[in-house]
Design a protein around this motif. Sequence first.
Motif, PDB file in Angstrom:
ATOM      1  N   LYS A 138     -95.627 -47.439 -46.930  1.00 46.11           N
ATOM      2  CA  LYS A 138     -95.947 -48.812 -47.642  1.00 46.11           C
ATOM      3  C   LYS A 138     -95.583 -48.050 -49.113  1.00 46.11           C
TER       4      LYS A 138
ATOM      5  N   TYR B 152     -92.844 -48.304 -50.880  1.00 47.81           N
ATOM      6  CA  TYR B 152     -91.905 -49.420 -51.720  1.00 47.81           C
ATOM      7  C   TYR B 152     -91.262 -47.989 -52.657  1.00 47.81           C
TER       8      TYR B 152
ATOM      9  N   LYS C 118     -78.693 -44.624 -46.382  1.00 46.78           N
ATOM     10  CA  LYS C 118     -78.699 -46.525 -46.020  1.00 46.78           C
ATOM     11  C   LYS C 118     -77.030 -46.883 -45.022  1.00 46.78           C
TER      12      LYS C 118
ATOM     13  N   PRO D 243     -82.472 -48.341 -41.750  1.00 47.12           N
ATOM     14  CA  PRO D 243     -81.952 -49.663 -41.626  1.00 47.12           C
ATOM     15  C   PRO D 243     -82.860 -50.307 -42.886  1.00 47.12           C
TER      16      PRO D 243
ATOM     17  N   ARG E 298     -84.283 -52.506 -46.778  1.00 49.74           N
ATOM     18  CA  ARG E 298     -84.205 -53.791 -46.709  1.00 49.74           C
ATOM     19  C   ARG E 298     -85.153 -53.372 -48.067  1.00 49.74           C
TER      20      ARG E 298
ATOM     21  N   VAL F  71     -87.407 -54.739 -51.767  1.00 50.05           N
ATOM     22  CA  VAL F  71     -88.697 -56.311 -50.677  1.00 50.05           C
ATOM     23  C   VAL F  71     -88.242 -56.244 -52.715  1.00 50.05           C
TER      24      VAL F  71
ATOM     25  N   GLU G 220     -87.760 -50.689 -48.075  1.00 46.00           N
ATOM     26  CA  GLU G 220     -88.738 -50.248 -46.739  1.00 46.00           C
ATOM     27  C   GLU G 220     -87.602 -51.022 -45.712  1.00 46.00           C
ATOM     28  N   TYR G 221     -88.693 -50.275 -44.439  1.00 48.13           N
ATOM     29  CA  TYR G 221     -87.406 -50.096 -43.337  1.00 48.13           C
ATOM     30  C   TYR G 221     -87.786 -51.160 -42.333  1.00 48.13           C
ATOM     31  N   GLU G 222     -86.408 -51.846 -42.527  1.00 48.23           N
ATOM     32  CA  GLU G 222     -86.724 -53.395 -41.582  1.00 48.23           C
ATOM     33  C   GLU G 222     -87.310 -52.719 -40.296  1.00 48.23           C
ATOM     34  N   ASP G 223     -86.445 -51.664 -39.561  1.00 52.27           N
ATOM     35  CA  ASP G 223     -86.645 -50.856 -37.872  1.00 52.27           C
ATOM     36  C   ASP G 223     -87.818 -49.280 -38.718  1.00 52.27           C
ATOM     37  N   GLU G 224     -88.886 -49.498 -37.747  1.00 49.77           N
ATOM     38  CA  GLU G 224     -89.893 -48.639 -38.603  1.00 49.77           C
ATOM     39  C   GLU G 224     -89.740 -47.456 -36.914  1.00 49.77           C
TER      40      GLU G 224
END
Length: 295
Positions: free
Chosen positions: A17, A19, A44, A50, A52, A54, A61-65
């Motif tokens: 986290k 970023y 990507k 995934p 994204r 911010v 960050e990852y949309e799907d962790e």
Amino acid sequence: MSNIHRIIWFDQEVRGKKYPNSIQISNKFEISVRQAARDIEYLKNSLNAPLRYVAKMRGFEYEDEAFVLPNIYITEEEKNILYYLAYKYSNYDDTPNTLHISKLFSKLTGQHKAEVNAPVFDIDKHKIETINVILTAIAQNMKLGFLYADPLKGNLQLTVHPYKIFRKYNMDYLAAFCEENMDEAVYRLDRIKSIKSKCGEHYKKDPKFSTRKYTSEYCLECYVARIEFDNNPESFLSKYVDIKHITDHIYDIEFSDVQEFILLLLSDSHWTKIHSPNWLIEKLKNHCNRVLDKL
């Protein structure tokens, strides 16, 4: 330093986290921001992460962790095998399962050239290397030089402009323009004894070349006719790519379209005897009798 180390670091930063962004990669590994941006694009687009952006955090960050990095420690030989398998599956059939597997193998190699029980293919190192050299040459419009074992003319040293590789009747072929013959030709890959790219020698593809006649055909059954000629089967050589010289003037010819083959026999005056199969002889007799009955 390899981009593998940068991608692993970036992945860890995202999971923590923190970023990260391209500027942080640039500062950390002392590379340009543009190169750092390419690392993120690779993560990507090629590794399907995934990601994204911010805006508030100025990082990713990852949309799907649940996403995890694939095993990206792949040797060049392993990459060539995956590339080969991508080609094989893409030519196996047109089902979504095999096409999906083909795309997966391409993605794992990081190359995009151009799917539940999946078929398994034998791994032939020479064939893998041959296909990889050809596909690379096609992508770069690079000429190829190779030694080809022609069943009628013996070993030939050829220079070709590779256009397309395709699979037909469970065999792999190359459609290319041959400089020695100044014409389009088809070559069986298992008959290519050695091959190399002619670095710096590029070609322009003939605009008249069409890929439609070079397609995979798995639903057609393949037959073999043993035929005797009074000379070389020139008209058959121009139409069929798999002709095997047996002895003297006798040849084995593979074909799939029976009616087309019969019409070619009727139009060619150089064959003297059909040795096999018997059903082909009977079909030819019946065809001739039907014509005679109308006269």
